[in-house]
Design an enzyme around this catalytic site. Structure first.
Site, PDB file in Angstrom:
ATOM      1  N   LYS A  89       2.409   4.627   1.308  1.00 17.49           N
ATOM      2  CA  LYS A  89       2.621   5.148   2.668  1.00 17.49           C
ATOM      3  C   LYS A  89       2.264   6.630   2.626  1.00 17.49           C
ATOM      4  O   LYS A  89       3.045   7.466   2.178  1.00 17.49           O
ATOM      5  CB  LYS A  89       4.063   4.936   3.131  1.00 17.49           C
ATOM      6  CG  LYS A  89       4.266   5.347   4.587  1.00 17.49           C
ATOM      7  CD  LYS A  89       5.648   4.987   5.100  1.00 17.49           C
ATOM      8  CE  LYS A  89       5.789   5.112   6.602  1.00 17.49           C
ATOM      9  NZ  LYS A  89       5.479   6.400   7.156  1.00 17.49           N
TER      10      LYS A  89
ATOM     11  N   ARG B 128       6.973  -3.030  16.835  1.00 22.80           N
ATOM     12  CA  ARG B 128       7.483  -2.895  15.468  1.00 22.80           C
ATOM     13  C   ARG B 128       7.897  -4.277  15.012  1.00 22.80           C
ATOM     14  O   ARG B 128       8.870  -4.840  15.505  1.00 22.80           O
ATOM     15  CB  ARG B 128       8.683  -1.939  15.506  1.00 22.80           C
ATOM     16  CG  ARG B 128       9.072  -1.325  14.176  1.00 22.80           C
ATOM     17  CD  ARG B 128      10.192  -0.324  14.349  1.00 22.80           C
ATOM     18  NE  ARG B 128       9.777   0.912  14.962  1.00 22.80           N
ATOM     19  CZ  ARG B 128       9.153   1.909  14.337  1.00 22.80           C
ATOM     20  NH1 ARG B 128       8.857   1.797  13.053  1.00 22.80           N
ATOM     21  NH2 ARG B 128       8.819   2.998  14.981  1.00 22.80           N
TER      22      ARG B 128
ATOM     23  N   GLU C 267      -4.949   6.758   7.805  1.00 22.27           N
ATOM     24  CA  GLU C 267      -4.079   7.933   7.723  1.00 22.27           C
ATOM     25  C   GLU C 267      -4.907   9.038   7.076  1.00 22.27           C
ATOM     26  O   GLU C 267      -5.484   8.838   6.002  1.00 22.27           O
ATOM     27  CB  GLU C 267      -2.854   7.573   6.868  1.00 22.27           C
ATOM     28  CG  GLU C 267      -1.770   8.583   6.878  1.00 22.27           C
ATOM     29  CD  GLU C 267      -0.774   8.445   8.049  1.00 22.27           C
ATOM     30  OE1 GLU C 267      -0.950   7.562   8.916  1.00 22.27           O
ATOM     31  OE2 GLU C 267       0.163   9.252   8.072  1.00 22.27           O
TER      32      GLU C 267
ATOM     33  N   GLU D 141       0.835  -1.199   0.000  1.00 21.50           N
ATOM     34  CA  GLU D 141       0.000   0.000   0.000  1.00 21.50           C
ATOM     35  C   GLU D 141       0.864   1.241   0.000  1.00 21.50           C
ATOM     36  O   GLU D 141       1.997   1.208   0.479  1.00 21.50           O
ATOM     37  CB  GLU D 141      -0.857   0.029   1.284  1.00 21.50           C
ATOM     38  CG  GLU D 141      -1.706  -1.198   1.417  1.00 21.50           C
ATOM     39  CD  GLU D 141      -2.414  -1.283   2.764  1.00 21.50           C
ATOM     40  OE1 GLU D 141      -2.389  -0.293   3.526  1.00 21.50           O
ATOM     41  OE2 GLU D 141      -2.984  -2.339   3.033  1.00 21.50           O
TER      42      GLU D 141
HETATM   43  P1  ATP Z   1       7.546   7.525   9.657  1.00 21.77           P
HETATM   44  O1  ATP Z   1       8.449   8.380  10.460  1.00 21.77           O
HETATM   45  O2  ATP Z   1       8.193   6.859   8.498  1.00 21.77           O
HETATM   46  O3  ATP Z   1       6.225   8.127   9.354  1.00 21.77           O
HETATM   47  P2  ATP Z   1       6.624   6.253  11.911  1.00 21.77           P
HETATM   48  O4  ATP Z   1       7.697   6.053  12.895  1.00 21.77           O
HETATM   49  O5  ATP Z   1       5.694   7.376  12.112  1.00 21.77           O
HETATM   50  O6  ATP Z   1       7.261   6.300  10.500  1.00 21.77           O
HETATM   51  P3  ATP Z   1       6.139   3.569  11.215  1.00 21.77           P
HETATM   52  O7  ATP Z   1       5.710   2.530  12.133  1.00 21.77           O
HETATM   53  O8  ATP Z   1       7.550   3.516  10.836  1.00 21.77           O
HETATM   54  O9  ATP Z   1       5.758   4.963  11.846  1.00 21.77           O
HETATM   55  O10 ATP Z   1       5.305   3.529   9.895  1.00 21.77           O
HETATM   56  C1  ATP Z   1       3.948   3.339   9.982  1.00 21.77           C
HETATM   57  C2  ATP Z   1       3.269   4.660   9.860  1.00 21.77           C
HETATM   58  O11 ATP Z   1       2.975   4.934   8.504  1.00 21.77           O
HETATM   59  C3  ATP Z   1       1.953   4.616  10.557  1.00 21.77           C
HETATM   60  O12 ATP Z   1       2.097   5.167  11.845  1.00 21.77           O
HETATM   61  C4  ATP Z   1       1.015   5.438   9.697  1.00 21.77           C
HETATM   62  O13 ATP Z   1       0.885   6.720  10.285  1.00 21.77           O
HETATM   63  C5  ATP Z   1       1.733   5.602   8.393  1.00 21.77           C
HETATM   64  N1  ATP Z   1       1.006   5.044   7.231  1.00 21.77           N
HETATM   65  C6  ATP Z   1       0.778   5.680   6.074  1.00 21.77           C
HETATM   66  N2  ATP Z   1       0.158   4.908   5.199  1.00 21.77           N
HETATM   67  C7  ATP Z   1      -0.040   3.704   5.794  1.00 21.77           C
HETATM   68  C8  ATP Z   1      -0.627   2.469   5.380  1.00 21.77           C
HETATM   69  N3  ATP Z   1      -1.128   2.301   4.169  1.00 21.77           N
HETATM   70  N4  ATP Z   1      -0.638   1.449   6.271  1.00 21.77           N
HETATM   71  C9  ATP Z   1      -0.116   1.594   7.510  1.00 21.77           C
HETATM   72  N5  ATP Z   1       0.459   2.733   7.940  1.00 21.77           N
HETATM   73  C10 ATP Z   1       0.508   3.787   7.107  1.00 21.77           C
END
Ligand code: ATP
Length: 577
Positions: free
Chosen positions: A250, A416, A299, A248
């Site tokens: 991001k 994670r 999101e 998907e």
């Molecule tokens: P980043 O700093 O890269 O945004 P993060 O530390 O906030 O990462 P991660 O766990 O690394 O969080 O990545 C997951 C995050 O990505 C989720 O918290 C969500 O907010 C975001 N996100 C965006 N699109 C999606 C999706 N399709 N599925 C799941 N999470 C998504």
């Protein structure tokens, strides 16, 4: 339980640096609390009154505390202010004055944990006209009955400045040790915690019946601790790791956990704070979904109605600054891209496999037939080349990258894991930006003197040892305006000493509270004797040429990048070469 016992434990914990000792001290403390007090004891240990999603904040202004200390000691406010200037900590002032009172308390009643908790709750909740006097009176009453140590901690608590550095992992370990003498029950207790994000509630149930903790259930409006994504540097490695998967986009917006039951709807942020009032258009759309009772995540992205273009994360979060919510929801409404289902019509979906969760989510969202809530676009593939093409398409459309999801994995609460793997646009040799906690700052030299700001000392989180470890001094990436803003923000949270829970070999010009998280990029991760991140012997990890990207308002310190993630990024960087 008497408050003096809690104060004595705080005093011991303050002197303790090691996590194991802290765990022992806490487990002995928890043993003394019964079912009625354990939740209050735990909240107070963390310097709060309730989990963050309840929105009850401690932290009265210093002026109130000064008035209250003056009132209870019988000394002039000016004298208390003078002492505060000398000590730099009103807790210490209260401690001194408690042994030095000009007037004696008439009641002679001893403070209990319940009484202190209830008074603090009244202080936190009182607002409006006359509330200032009420707060001063409540605090002065507590100080009247307090001994010196109790007075110190009552004042620090009321100011929101307890700062014993007791994190959730240490409390979870301590509850297990309290019951079984070791950490063997931690996983079960943590699972319950992940389902409600309320350590006090979990502890209460656990003390009442340790065996029943395994049966702990999700309840709407208690937020679930969010799943997080691992990283891998290439499409090939992703397919190798999880095989056929859903991929998907991001989206770079605001993560939301939406809870609906009957007519009530609440939206929780990534930090699990209630944000419902900020997003009226989402609330309205969720009301029309095809489910009576649901918890799902998505999101949210703002878009400009005129052009139909999506806004950046920075523009989207403007909405969090309370004013103009109505106007903003019309000019640049949000669209919520739903990406996971956690609970539906009374049934826990976190244990179901992703394939099934997604199918149900699509059914519910499609039934809603509205444009504001949609499901994320996805492909299912087992071919690296196809994953790569989708990734490139997402980048071209302005997204951050993709998240690949293991179709056969349950929803991993609060951790994670490789159930989700992110692949992002690369940042130099790094596969991702690093979210680090500001722990101090430097004064400007030469050209920067004007702004009085010479960079940040930042740290990452060691979740195994429940402490922060420094990784870089970040001196570039700030505009002149940003430098001024950052300096202003940090000067308000300056500390005289290194914050508790931080390991550091370097000393900035000023230490700060561990409060703000910043996204940082760098040329690479190196090994260095200067920084304590992941330090083994004399070598830790550090960032080479670190640069500030943005302040991450949606993350708290414990959501910063962990030491283990830094080690993974370091390994990935070697593979990429
Ligand atoms: P980043 O700093 O890269 O945004 P993060 O530390 O906030 O990462 P991660 O766990 O690394 O969080 O990545 C997951 C995050 O990505 C989720 O918290 C969500 O907010 C975001 N996100 C965006 N699109 C999606 C999706 N399709 N599925 C799941 N999470 C998504």
């Amino acid at each position: 339980m008497l408050f003096s016992e809690l104060a004595r434990a705080f005093s011991e914990i303050e002197k303790t640096a090691g996590r194991l000792d802290m765990t022992d001290q806490l487990s002995s403390l928890f043993k003394k609390a019964d079912e009625k007090q354990i939740d209050k004891t735990i909240y107070l240990c963390q310097g709060t009154l309730a989990p963050s999603h309840m929105g009850i904040d401690l932290g009265v202004g210093e002026k109130f505390a000064i008035e209250a200390i003056a009132l209870s000691s019988g000394y002039e406010r000016k004298k208390i202010e003078r002492m505060y200037k000398e000590e730099g900590d009103l807790g210490l002032v209260a401690e001194k004055m408690a042994g030095n009172k000009r007037q004696m308390s008439l009641s002679g009643e001893k403070l209990t944990v319940a009484k202190v908790y209830d008074s603090l709750m009244k202080i936190a909740k009182s607002s409006g006209t006359g509330s200032q006097d009420v707060k001063i009176k409540l605090l002065a009453d507590m100080l009247n009955s307090a001994n010196a140590t109790e007075a110190k901690y009552v004042v620090r608590l009321v100011l929101g400045k307890l700062r014993l550095g007791i994190g959730d992992p240490t409390i979870l370990d301590s509850l297990s040790v309290m019951e079984s003498g070791d950490k063997s029950l931690r996983v079960k207790i943590e699972r319950a915690y992940n389902l409600c994000s309320d350590l006090g509630l979990v502890a209460k149930k656990f003390v009442a019946n340790p065996k029943a903790i395994e049966k702990f259930e999700i309840t709407p409006f208690s937020p679930i601790r969010p799943a997080l994504a691992e990283r891998l540097p290439t499409s090939e490695e992703i397919i190798e790791k999880i095989g056929k998967c859903a991929v998907e986009g991001k989206y770079d917006g605001l993560r939301m956990q939406v809870h609906k039951k009957g007519g009530r709807i609440e939206i929780f942020s990534r930090k699990l704070e209630v944000m419902t009032k900020m997003f009226p258009e989402i609330v309205q759309a969720v009301a029309g979904l095809g489910a009576k009772e649901i918890i799902f995540e998505g999101e949210a992205l703002g878009y400009e109605l005129k052009s139909g273009k999506y806004l950046s994360f920075q523009q989207t979060i403007q909405r969090k600054r309370k004013y103009g919510v109505e106007a903003m929801s019309k000019e640049s409404p949000l669209r919520l891209f739903a990406f996971d289902l956690l609970f539906l019509e009374g049934k826990d979906y976190t244990t179901e496999l992703y394939e099934k969760r997604r199918k149900e989510l699509e059914r519910v969202v499609k039934k809603g037939k509205n444009e504001t809530v949609a499901v994320t676009e996805q492909i299912i593939t087992e071919k690296p080349a196809e994953l790569e093409r989708f990734f490139q398409k997402c980048i071209a459309a302005g997204l951050e990258g993709v998240i690949a999801k293991d179709l056969g994995a349950p929803y991993v609460t609060g951790a994670r894991k490789f159930a989700w793997i992110k692949l992002k646009r690369s940042y130099g040799a790094l596969a991702d930006t690093i979210d680090a906690v500001v722990c101090g700052y430097y004064l400007g030299k030469g050209a920067r003197t004007e702004f009085d700001f010479g960079g940040l000392l930042v740290a990452v989180y060691n979740d195994e040892l429940d402490r922060f470890e420094t990784i870089a001094r970040v001196g570039s990436g700030f505009s002149e305006e940003e430098m001024g803003d950052v300096e202003k923000l940090l000067s308000k949270i300056k500390l005289k000493e290194k914050p508790k829970g931080l390991q550091s070999k370097v000393k900035p010009d000023f230490w700060t509270e561990l409060k703000y998280v910043v996204s940082v990029t760098a040329d690479e991760i190196t090994l260095s004797p200067m920084h304590t991140a992941g330090m083994v012997g004399e070598t830790g990890y550090a960032l080479r040429f670190p640069r500030m990207v943005a302040v991450r308002e949606d993350k708290g310190p414990k959501e910063a990048t962990t030491v283990n993630e830094i080690i993974e990024l370091f390994e990935m960087q070697k593979r990429k070469r």
